[in-house]
Design a protein around this motif. Structure first.
Motif, mmCIF file in Angstrom:
data_model
loop_
_atom_site.group_PDB
_atom_site.id
_atom_site.type_symbol
_atom_site.label_atom_id
_atom_site.label_comp_id
_atom_site.label_asym_id
_atom_site.label_seq_id
_atom_site.Cartn_x
_atom_site.Cartn_y
_atom_site.Cartn_z
ATOM 1 N N GLU A 1 0.832 -1.211 0.000
ATOM 2 C CA GLU A 1 0.000 0.000 0.000
ATOM 3 C C GLU A 1 0.860 1.252 0.000
ATOM 4 O O GLU A 1 0.579 2.225 -0.703
ATOM 5 C CB GLU A 1 -0.925 -0.014 1.217
ATOM 6 C CG GLU A 1 -2.015 -1.083 1.141
ATOM 7 C CD GLU A 1 -2.865 -1.111 2.397
ATOM 8 O OE1 GLU A 1 -2.607 -0.258 3.306
ATOM 9 O OE2 GLU A 1 -3.763 -1.959 2.488
ATOM 10 N N HIS A 2 1.928 1.238 0.788
ATOM 11 C CA HIS A 2 2.803 2.420 0.858
ATOM 12 C C HIS A 2 3.539 2.637 -0.459
ATOM 13 O O HIS A 2 3.620 3.772 -0.959
ATOM 14 C CB HIS A 2 3.812 2.241 1.994
ATOM 15 C CG HIS A 2 4.762 3.387 2.137
ATOM 16 N ND1 HIS A 2 4.418 4.585 2.722
ATOM 17 C CD2 HIS A 2 6.070 3.522 1.761
ATOM 18 C CE1 HIS A 2 5.445 5.408 2.699
ATOM 19 N NE2 HIS A 2 6.474 4.783 2.119
ATOM 20 N N LEU A 3 4.065 1.572 -1.037
ATOM 21 C CA LEU A 3 4.817 1.694 -2.280
ATOM 22 C C LEU A 3 3.946 2.180 -3.432
ATOM 23 O O LEU A 3 4.393 2.956 -4.280
ATOM 24 C CB LEU A 3 5.446 0.339 -2.643
ATOM 25 C CG LEU A 3 6.534 -0.185 -1.698
ATOM 26 C CD1 LEU A 3 6.927 -1.608 -2.085
ATOM 27 C CD2 LEU A 3 7.760 0.718 -1.701
ATOM 28 N N GLU A 4 2.721 1.722 -3.460
ATOM 29 C CA GLU A 4 1.850 2.070 -4.579
ATOM 30 C C GLU A 4 1.141 3.406 -4.408
ATOM 31 O O GLU A 4 0.649 3.978 -5.382
ATOM 32 C CB GLU A 4 0.824 0.951 -4.783
ATOM 33 C CG GLU A 4 1.483 -0.359 -5.245
ATOM 34 C CD GLU A 4 0.495 -1.492 -5.460
ATOM 35 O OE1 GLU A 4 -0.706 -1.286 -5.125
ATOM 36 O OE2 GLU A 4 0.910 -2.563 -5.949
ATOM 37 N N SER A 5 1.130 3.911 -3.166
ATOM 38 C CA SER A 5 0.437 5.183 -2.934
ATOM 39 C C SER A 5 1.384 6.370 -2.824
ATOM 40 O O SER A 5 0.934 7.512 -2.730
ATOM 41 C CB SER A 5 -0.412 5.090 -1.661
ATOM 42 O OG SER A 5 0.426 4.893 -0.526
ATOM 43 N N THR A 6 2.679 6.120 -2.835
ATOM 44 C CA THR A 6 3.661 7.197 -2.669
ATOM 45 C C THR A 6 4.227 7.593 -4.029
ATOM 46 O O THR A 6 4.660 6.736 -4.807
ATOM 47 C CB THR A 6 4.807 6.753 -1.745
ATOM 48 O OG1 THR A 6 4.274 6.321 -0.500
ATOM 49 C CG2 THR A 6 5.784 7.900 -1.515
ATOM 50 N N GLU A 7 4.227 8.872 -4.296
ATOM 51 C CA GLU A 7 4.768 9.373 -5.558
ATOM 52 C C GLU A 7 6.301 9.272 -5.528
ATOM 53 O O GLU A 7 6.948 9.634 -4.547
ATOM 54 C CB GLU A 7 4.356 10.825 -5.766
ATOM 55 C CG GLU A 7 4.873 11.425 -7.072
ATOM 56 C CD GLU A 7 4.523 12.895 -7.213
ATOM 57 O OE1 GLU A 7 4.914 13.494 -8.230
ATOM 58 O OE2 GLU A 7 3.880 13.440 -6.290
ATOM 59 N N VAL A 8 6.850 8.784 -6.623
ATOM 60 C CA VAL A 8 8.301 8.639 -6.722
ATOM 61 C C VAL A 8 8.910 9.955 -7.192
ATOM 62 O O VAL A 8 8.635 10.427 -8.294
ATOM 63 C CB VAL A 8 8.679 7.503 -7.698
ATOM 64 C CG1 VAL A 8 10.197 7.447 -7.880
ATOM 65 C CG2 VAL A 8 8.154 6.169 -7.169
ATOM 66 N N LEU B 1 13.073 1.652 -7.052
ATOM 67 C CA LEU B 1 13.315 0.310 -7.576
ATOM 68 C C LEU B 1 12.008 -0.460 -7.721
ATOM 69 O O LEU B 1 11.816 -1.193 -8.709
ATOM 70 C CB LEU B 1 14.280 -0.437 -6.650
ATOM 71 C CG LEU B 1 14.794 -1.796 -7.146
ATOM 72 C CD1 LEU B 1 15.410 -1.666 -8.542
ATOM 73 C CD2 LEU B 1 15.797 -2.378 -6.173
ATOM 74 N N TYR B 2 11.109 -0.306 -6.768
ATOM 75 C CA TYR B 2 9.818 -1.008 -6.846
ATOM 76 C C TYR B 2 9.022 -0.555 -8.073
ATOM 77 O O TYR B 2 8.440 -1.378 -8.779
ATOM 78 C CB TYR B 2 9.005 -0.764 -5.574
ATOM 79 C CG TYR B 2 7.659 -1.442 -5.592
ATOM 80 C CD1 TYR B 2 7.547 -2.818 -5.370
ATOM 81 C CD2 TYR B 2 6.489 -0.725 -5.845
ATOM 82 C CE1 TYR B 2 6.314 -3.451 -5.391
ATOM 83 C CE2 TYR B 2 5.246 -1.354 -5.862
ATOM 84 C CZ TYR B 2 5.170 -2.711 -5.639
ATOM 85 O OH TYR B 2 3.939 -3.345 -5.669
ATOM 86 N N LEU C 1 8.945 4.829 5.854
ATOM 87 C CA LEU C 1 9.249 3.502 5.315
ATOM 88 C C LEU C 1 9.811 2.595 6.406
ATOM 89 O O LEU C 1 9.432 1.424 6.526
ATOM 90 C CB LEU C 1 10.248 3.643 4.170
ATOM 91 C CG LEU C 1 10.589 2.367 3.392
ATOM 92 C CD1 LEU C 1 9.353 1.836 2.677
ATOM 93 C CD2 LEU C 1 11.708 2.637 2.391
ATOM 94 N N GLN C 2 10.695 3.151 7.215
ATOM 95 C CA GLN C 2 11.291 2.383 8.312
ATOM 96 C C GLN C 2 10.224 1.908 9.293
ATOM 97 O O GLN C 2 10.258 0.770 9.774
ATOM 98 C CB GLN C 2 12.321 3.257 9.019
ATOM 99 C CG GLN C 2 13.213 2.533 9.995
ATOM 100 C CD GLN C 2 14.240 3.467 10.600
ATOM 101 O OE1 GLN C 2 13.905 4.501 11.158
ATOM 102 N NE2 GLN C 2 15.513 3.111 10.466
#
Length: 524
Positions: free
Chosen positions: A199-206, A216-217, A335-336
């Motif tokens: 959820e965090h990886l897909e909802s956070t703008e890179v 990387l994800y 993230l941590q």
């Protein structure tokens, strides 16, 4: 290897005193060291140097066992004896001078020889966490090692003779949670992210400010879509190069997190699955068949196995440890937090299963501390179990020495020197004196006869060089302090590994030749 920094600048006096070593094995390792008591058998130069390396970092207590008195000859190579003690108890002198190094350590002594103790008080050694012995004759060494093996007390046996030195570690079973591997792979779960991470990886703008893991994800997902979907990750050089090029093509400036993502392609994938070494632990009878006398390690190992197999689809608990990343503080901390929270949840599952096993075994519920379970879950991929051999096993026909003998010769190798030292110990038992103490040439013949018979008894049609036997006799039982100090320092390091249950100790023999400055580790 990176080491943990002190938690606070306001350290206690003890923390200040031991700060450097606490950075290596942590406060929990220091607590184990301070709770341990060891016994030093024989006041020799190498024995005292080993004890020094334990008194200085704060071993809980030590006992010196030696029934002899200090002579002038002892003063030449042992810094822990002085002229004021001549004619007095060697054990007392050693204990007092060692204790001066660290008043926080409790020192005791018994004015009795090892032979007397084994004959009259064989249970004496059962109260110690480890025994250190040095320069014994064969008969005494085998009696001591067999007694300690039955009592499940580790033995570290050191030899120092002239320019030669050896360390033999006898361990029945040794379970290591914190092995501190040189090249630790971070377990990031990018191929199979847990729900909160996904959820965090897909909802956070890179952006150029987020940790490289998010970069990387993003490109891993794009690479997977291009290559047919699924949760696979690049596994060979061509695929990894392709993923790196995709990331590099989207860079618009010197974006550090993108550069870090490119570098991480080689190391960011593949962790989280059960390695072969851990599978062997899971399949071990000690893990499968728990009983009331099972070590806490095996109860935790079975709980870990249940979690991996039954609850987590074959994946290990999330360690919750992230590498350093270039990013703004808020995004890195967020993230941590996700990783740490998942690690805590996974460890809770394992801990509750441990409680179930303790209840089923009718053991106290506080037998396993929650903190050690969290530690085991964090280090799960690197768990190690060592099972050693008795020293007396080396004297059997099935010993591993046979596989080390090439072309039926034992000439010029460190293995030959180690075998010659064993012949030296048998010489002490059979002849009652030190080879070379009086007549070198005569004792060479006697030592050669003993060595030849030992080889025949082992079923080996091998020879040992006269030069090596001459070297053994030429020393006349003398210890050189420089060699003893080196061997003692190495032995103390191995003792600390065993007592703190961290790092992997020697398995099981270390041989050093100061003439050629060569060394080797062998499993005998």
């Amino acid at each position: 290897m990176s080491s943990p920094a002190p938690k606070s600048p306001e350290l206690s006096d003890k923390s200040k005193k031991y700060d450097r070593q606490i950075r290596l094995w942590g406060e929990h390792g220091q607590a184990l060291l301070e709770a341990a008591t060891i016994c030093l058998v024989n006041v020799t130069a190498v024995g005292c140097e080993t004890a020094k390396g334990l008194v200085l970092p704060g071993i809980g207590g030590f006992m010196v066992a030696d029934g002899s008195t200090v002579t002038e000859m002892d003063l030449g190579n042992n810094f822990f004896l002085n002229a004021s003690y001549i004619g007095k108890s060697k054990a007392l002198a050693c204990m007092q001078l060692l204790q001066e190094l660290n008043p926080d350590v409790n020192g005791e002594y018994v004015d009795e020889s090892i032979d007397y103790i084994l004959a009259n008080r064989p249970s004496f050694f059962e109260s110690f966490d480890l025994v250190i012995a040095s320069n014994l004759n064969e008969q005494t060494l085998l009696l001591l090692s067999n007694r300690l093996w039955v009592s499940n007390v580790p033995l570290v046996y050191c030899r120092s003779l002239g320019m030669l030195g050896t360390i033999r570690i006898q361990l029945k079973e040794h379970c290591i949670i914190e092995a501190h591997p040189d090249n630790r792979q971070f377990d990031l779960r990018l191929e199979q992210p847990f729900e909160a991470l996904r959820e965090h990886l897909e909802s956070t703008e890179v952006t150029s400010k987020v940790p490289w893991l998010l970069v990387l994800y993003k490109y891993l997902k794009a690479w997977q879509s291009k290559n047919g979907g699924g949760c696979q990750a690049p596994s060979n050089y061509r695929e990894k190069t392709e993923l790196r090029e995709v990331i590099r093509a989207d860079m618009t400036a010197d974006e550090e997190n993108y550069e870090e993502a490119i570098k991480a392609v080689n190391t960011a994938f593949g962790a989280g699955l059960v390695p072969l070494s851990l599978k062997e632990i899971f399949d071990d009878d000690a893990c499968e068949q728990l009983h009331k006398k099972s070590d806490a390690f095996w109860i935790m190992a079975k709980a870990l196995k249940h979690f991996v197999v039954q609850e987590n689809k074959g994946y290990l608990p999330v360690p919750g440890v992230l590498p350093d990343m270039t990013a703004n503080t808020d995004s890195y901390i967020a993230l941590q937090h996700i990783y740490r929270q998942q690690a805590a949840q996974d460890a809770d599952h394992v801990y509750h299963k441990c409680q179930d096993y303790l209840k089923a075994l009718a053991l106290p519920m506080d037998s396993i501390d929650e903190r050690i379970v969290r530690l085991l879950c964090r280090e799960a991929a690197g768990l190690i179990v060592l099972r050693g051999t008795r020293i007396s096993d080396e004297y059997e026909k099935s010993c591993r020495l046979q596989s080390l003998v090439e072309d039926n010769e034992l000439q010029g190798s460190l293995t030959a020197y180690n075998f010659a030292l064993r012949a030296y110990e048998r010489f002490l038992t059979e002849c009652g004196n030190i080879p070379g103490d009086c007549t070198v040439e005569q004792d060479i013949g006697r030592l050669k006869s003993i060595a030849s018979k030992m080889l025949v008894d082992l079923g080996l049609h091998a020879t040992i060089s006269d030069d090596i036997l001459h070297e053994i006799c030429r020393f006349g039982g003398a210890e050189l302090h420089a060699v003893s100090a080196f061997i003692g320092g190495c032995a103390a390091q191995e003792v600390i590994k065993i007592l703190t249950k961290q790092y992997k100790p020697i398995d099981n023999t270390f041989i050093y030749n100061a003439i050629s400055t060569e060394s080797v580790t062998l499993r005998l």
